[in-house]
Design an enzyme around this catalytic site. Structure first.
Site, PDB file in Angstrom:
ATOM      1  N   GLY A  46      27.903 -78.733 111.388  1.00 52.85           N
ATOM      2  CA  GLY A  46      29.114 -78.003 111.753  1.00 52.85           C
ATOM      3  C   GLY A  46      28.983 -76.553 111.331  1.00 52.85           C
ATOM      4  CD  GLN A  51      29.951 -71.912 107.987  1.00 53.05           C
ATOM      5  OE1 GLN A  51      30.281 -72.620 108.932  1.00 53.05           O
ATOM      6  NE2 GLN A  51      29.121 -72.335 107.050  1.00 53.05           N
ATOM      7  CB  CYS A  92      29.141 -75.535 103.004  1.00 57.68           C
ATOM      8  SG  CYS A  92      29.750 -74.137 103.961  1.00 57.68           S
ATOM      9  CG  LEU A  93      24.772 -74.840 107.617  1.00 59.14           C
ATOM     10  CD1 LEU A  93      24.888 -74.543 109.111  1.00 59.14           C
ATOM     11  CD2 LEU A  93      23.330 -75.160 107.243  1.00 59.14           C
ATOM     12  CG  HIS A 134      33.595 -78.212 105.680  1.00 56.97           C
ATOM     13  ND1 HIS A 134      33.050 -78.458 104.440  1.00 56.97           N
ATOM     14  CD2 HIS A 134      32.940 -77.134 106.170  1.00 56.97           C
ATOM     15  CE1 HIS A 134      32.115 -77.552 104.195  1.00 56.97           C
ATOM     16  NE2 HIS A 134      32.021 -76.742 105.229  1.00 56.97           N
ATOM     17  CD  GLU A 135      32.424 -76.530 109.893  1.00 53.47           C
ATOM     18  OE1 GLU A 135      32.465 -75.287 109.741  1.00 53.47           O
ATOM     19  OE2 GLU A 135      31.538 -77.249 109.384  1.00 53.47           O
ATOM     20  CG  HIS A 138      33.955 -72.384 106.934  1.00 58.44           C
ATOM     21  ND1 HIS A 138      33.421 -71.694 105.868  1.00 58.44           N
ATOM     22  CD2 HIS A 138      33.239 -73.533 107.024  1.00 58.44           C
ATOM     23  CE1 HIS A 138      32.441 -72.401 105.328  1.00 58.44           C
ATOM     24  NE2 HIS A 138      32.304 -73.532 106.011  1.00 58.44           N
TER      25      HIS A 138
HETATM   26  C1  QAP Z   1      30.106 -79.246 106.966  1.00 59.07           C
HETATM   27  O1  QAP Z   1      27.846 -78.732 106.749  1.00 59.07           O
HETATM   28  C2  QAP Z   1      30.210 -80.661 106.491  1.00 59.07           C
HETATM   29  O2  QAP Z   1      23.155 -77.412 101.580  1.00 59.07           O
HETATM   30  C3  QAP Z   1      28.844 -78.931 107.718  1.00 59.07           C
HETATM   31  O3  QAP Z   1      20.580 -77.025 102.192  1.00 59.07           O
HETATM   32  C4  QAP Z   1      29.237 -81.217 105.678  1.00 59.07           C
HETATM   33  O4  QAP Z   1      26.233 -78.621 108.266  1.00 59.07           O
HETATM   34  C5  QAP Z   1      31.280 -81.382 106.833  1.00 59.07           C
HETATM   35  C6  QAP Z   1      23.325 -77.985 105.151  1.00 59.07           C
HETATM   36  C7  QAP Z   1      29.371 -82.544 105.259  1.00 59.07           C
HETATM   37  C8  QAP Z   1      31.397 -82.680 106.433  1.00 59.07           C
HETATM   38  C9  QAP Z   1      30.445 -83.275 105.655  1.00 59.07           C
HETATM   39  C10 QAP Z   1      23.697 -77.851 103.840  1.00 59.07           C
HETATM   40  C11 QAP Z   1      21.995 -77.775 105.482  1.00 59.07           C
HETATM   41  C12 QAP Z   1      24.284 -78.284 106.205  1.00 59.07           C
HETATM   42  C13 QAP Z   1      22.778 -77.534 102.864  1.00 59.07           C
HETATM   43  C14 QAP Z   1      26.557 -78.592 107.104  1.00 59.07           C
HETATM   44  C15 QAP Z   1      21.445 -77.330 103.202  1.00 59.07           C
HETATM   45  C16 QAP Z   1      21.062 -77.452 104.517  1.00 59.07           C
HETATM   46  C17 QAP Z   1      25.614 -78.378 106.008  1.00 59.07           C
HETATM   47 CO    CO Z   2      30.918 -74.977 105.678  1.00 61.99          CO
END
Ligand code: QAP
Ligand code: CO
Length: 168
Positions: A46, A51, A92-93, A134-135, A138
Site C-alpha cells: 500500500g 509518501q 510502512c514504506l 493505515h493509508e 497518511h
Molecule cells: C501498509 O506497508 C500496511 O519495513 C503498507 O523494509 C502494512 O507496504 C498496511 C515495507 C501492513 C497493513 C499492514 C515495509 C517494505 C512495506 C518495510 C507496506 C520494508 C519493506 C510496507
Molecule cells: Co505507510
C-alpha cells in the site's frame, strides 16, 4: 513509468494533510501509475500519495490476493461498522525495517473513487480494512508510529535518523 522517492519518518512533509482530488484527469492517472511502479519496486502492499510528497487524496494498494489485486482509492472515506478491534503487525514504506502491532477497527465500509473516477462502496475486513485505515492516516499526516508509546517512537526515530545520516 517512473519510480518516485519515498519520504521517510521523521520527514516533516509526511505531516501534510492531503487535499481532495477534483478531477480524475491524466495528471492523476500518471500519478497512480507512478505510485504503482514505486510501490512494486519497494515491495510494498500500500502507498499513499503523501509518501511521495504529492499531497492529494490518492492511495494505491496491491494485497497480492486473488480477489484484491491492484486497487486505487481516490478521496476515500471509511465508516466503522461495529466495535470489534483487530491487532495487526503493521509496517510502512516510510518507516522501513520496523513493524509493530497496531489495534484498529476490524470492520469498515470504504467509499471512494476508483482509478477511472467512478464512485464505489465496499465492505472491508482483514488486511484490506487494516491497509485502507493505515493509508488514509497518511493522507491526514498520520503514521503508524503515532500509535506507539513516545519511547518506542523516539527509538525508531533515532535509528532512522542514524541511517539517514549514514546514507548522506
Ligand atoms: C501498509 O506497508 C500496511 O519495513 C503498507 O523494509 C502494512 O507496504 C498496511 C515495507 C501492513 C497493513 C499492514 C515495509 C517494505 C512495506 C518495510 C507496506 C520494508 C519493506 C510496507
Ligand atoms: Co505507510
Amino acid at each position: 513509468m517512473a519510480i518516485l522517492k519515498i519520504l521517510e519518518f521523521p520527514d516533516p512533509r509526511l505531516r501534510t494533510v492531503a487535499k481532495p482530488v477534483g478531477d480524475v484527469d491524466e495528471t492523476i492517472k500518471t500519478l497512480v501509475a507512478d505510485m504503482f511502479d514505486t510501490m512494486k519496486a519497494a515491495n510494498g502492499i500500500g502507498l499513499a500519495a503523501s509518501q511521495v510528497d504529492v499531497h492529494q487524496r490518492v492511495i494505491v494498494m496491491d494485497l497480492g490476493d486473488d480477489d484484491i489485486g491492484p486497487r486505487v482509492f481516490i478521496n476515500p472515506e471509511i465508516e466503522v461498522l461495529d466495535d470489534s478491534i483487530s491487532p495487526y503487525d503493521e509496517g510502512c514504506l516510510s518507516v522501513p525495517g520496523f513493524y509493530e502491532t497496531i489495534d484498529r477497527p476490524a470492520h469498515v465500509i470504504i467509499r471512494a473513487l476508483d482509478g477511472e473516477g467512478n464512485q464505489f462502496e465496499e465492505e472491508a475486513h482483514g488486511l484490506l480494512a487494516v491497509c485502507i485505515q493505515h493509508e488514509i492516516d497518511h493522507l491526514e499526516g498520520k503514521l503508524f508510529v503515532d500509535y506507539l508509546s513516545p519511547f518506542k517512537r523516539h527509538r525508531i526515530r533515532k535509528k532512522l535518523e542514524k541511517i539517514h545520516r549514514q546514507n548522506g
